[in-house]
Design a protein around this motif. Structure first.
Motif, mmCIF file in Angstrom:
data_model
loop_
_atom_site.group_PDB
_atom_site.id
_atom_site.type_symbol
_atom_site.label_atom_id
_atom_site.label_comp_id
_atom_site.label_asym_id
_atom_site.label_seq_id
_atom_site.Cartn_x
_atom_site.Cartn_y
_atom_site.Cartn_z
ATOM 1 N N ILE A 1 0.858 -1.186 0.000
ATOM 2 C CA ILE A 1 0.000 0.000 0.000
ATOM 3 C C ILE A 1 0.893 1.236 0.000
ATOM 4 O O ILE A 1 1.685 1.451 0.915
ATOM 5 C CB ILE A 1 -0.920 0.019 1.238
ATOM 6 N N GLU A 2 0.739 2.045 -1.016
ATOM 7 C CA GLU A 2 1.513 3.283 -1.105
ATOM 8 C C GLU A 2 0.926 4.333 -0.160
ATOM 9 O O GLU A 2 -0.228 4.214 0.279
ATOM 10 C CB GLU A 2 1.487 3.806 -2.550
ATOM 11 N N PRO A 3 1.672 5.377 0.149
ATOM 12 C CA PRO A 3 1.134 6.456 0.982
ATOM 13 C C PRO A 3 -0.085 7.099 0.323
ATOM 14 O O PRO A 3 -0.219 7.085 -0.901
ATOM 15 C CB PRO A 3 2.297 7.451 1.059
ATOM 16 N N GLY A 4 -0.960 7.659 1.142
ATOM 17 C CA GLY A 4 -2.114 8.373 0.609
ATOM 18 C C GLY A 4 -3.447 7.798 1.010
ATOM 19 O O GLY A 4 -4.483 8.213 0.485
ATOM 20 N N TYR B 1 -8.409 6.466 4.603
ATOM 21 C CA TYR B 1 -9.098 5.883 5.763
ATOM 22 C C TYR B 1 -10.521 5.428 5.474
ATOM 23 O O TYR B 1 -11.358 5.445 6.371
ATOM 24 C CB TYR B 1 -9.119 6.859 6.943
ATOM 25 N N CYS B 2 -10.787 5.013 4.262
ATOM 26 C CA CYS B 2 -12.166 4.634 3.948
ATOM 27 C C CYS B 2 -12.513 3.230 4.440
ATOM 28 O O CYS B 2 -13.679 2.881 4.552
ATOM 29 C CB CYS B 2 -12.415 4.738 2.445
ATOM 30 N N GLN B 3 -11.488 2.388 4.641
ATOM 31 C CA GLN B 3 -11.629 1.019 5.148
ATOM 32 C C GLN B 3 -12.290 0.058 4.164
ATOM 33 O O GLN B 3 -12.665 -1.049 4.537
ATOM 34 C CB GLN B 3 -12.368 1.001 6.491
ATOM 35 N N ALA B 4 -12.429 0.458 2.923
ATOM 36 C CA ALA B 4 -13.046 -0.434 1.930
ATOM 37 C C ALA B 4 -12.253 -1.725 1.764
ATOM 38 O O ALA B 4 -12.833 -2.810 1.652
ATOM 39 C CB ALA B 4 -13.167 0.289 0.589
ATOM 40 N N LEU C 1 -5.737 -4.757 7.229
ATOM 41 C CA LEU C 1 -6.143 -4.352 8.580
ATOM 42 C C LEU C 1 -6.144 -2.828 8.655
ATOM 43 O O LEU C 1 -5.452 -2.159 7.887
ATOM 44 C CB LEU C 1 -5.166 -4.895 9.633
ATOM 45 N N PHE C 2 -6.889 -2.333 9.622
ATOM 46 C CA PHE C 2 -6.925 -0.887 9.825
ATOM 47 C C PHE C 2 -6.727 -0.619 11.314
ATOM 48 O O PHE C 2 -7.670 -0.281 12.021
ATOM 49 C CB PHE C 2 -8.266 -0.328 9.335
ATOM 50 N N PRO C 3 -5.496 -0.818 11.804
ATOM 51 C CA PRO C 3 -5.272 -0.752 13.245
ATOM 52 C C PRO C 3 -5.220 0.658 13.812
ATOM 53 O O PRO C 3 -5.439 0.851 14.999
ATOM 54 C CB PRO C 3 -3.923 -1.448 13.415
ATOM 55 N N ASP C 4 -4.891 1.623 12.966
ATOM 56 C CA ASP C 4 -4.658 2.962 13.512
ATOM 57 C C ASP C 4 -5.208 4.004 12.546
ATOM 58 O O ASP C 4 -6.402 4.186 12.447
ATOM 59 C CB ASP C 4 -3.153 3.137 13.742
ATOM 60 N N GLY D 1 0.466 -9.018 9.047
ATOM 61 C CA GLY D 1 1.669 -9.833 9.131
ATOM 62 C C GLY D 1 1.399 -11.326 9.127
ATOM 63 O O GLY D 1 2.269 -12.112 8.740
ATOM 64 N N LEU D 2 0.212 -11.734 9.503
ATOM 65 C CA LEU D 2 -0.121 -13.165 9.530
ATOM 66 C C LEU D 2 -0.182 -13.768 8.127
ATOM 67 O O LEU D 2 -0.109 -14.982 7.979
ATOM 68 C CB LEU D 2 -1.461 -13.384 10.245
ATOM 69 N N VAL D 3 -0.334 -12.932 7.109
ATOM 70 C CA VAL D 3 -0.375 -13.461 5.738
ATOM 71 C C VAL D 3 0.868 -13.066 4.944
ATOM 72 O O VAL D 3 0.902 -13.210 3.726
ATOM 73 C CB VAL D 3 -1.652 -13.007 4.983
#
Ligand code: SF4
Length: 79
Positions: A8-11, A14-17, A27-30, A37-39
């Protein structure tokens, strides 16, 4: 055969789609989406833009490609 690399590049806006479409991978941890990391063969949870770690086998690539295609700012890359 080597599995493709997803990063995932910067930018991220935060839509979480991507997390909704392929929750096994994204994941969207923050405050931005990351690759679980599990995959990843390196076990690190991050955008994977620096590490470019391969993913583990047997993932749902239809969902991963759908998530990449659905990112509204086109920053999910499959290499
Ligand atoms: S779909 Fe794109 S913009 Fe939306 S959370 Fe995922 S990476 Fe960020």
């Amino acid at each position: 055969m080597t599995t493709p690399i997803v990063y995932i590049e910067p930018g991220c806006i935060y839509c979480q789609a991507c997390v909704t479409t392929a929750p096994e991978v994204f994941l969207f941890p923050d405050d931005k989406a990351v690759i679980n990391g599990l995959v990843r063969v390196d076990g690190i949870t991050s955008p994977n833009a620096d590490e470019r770690a391969a993913l583990v086998p047997d993932l749902d690539w239809d969902a991963i490609r759908e998530a990449a295609a659905g990112c509204p700012v086109d920053i999910i890359k499959i290499a």
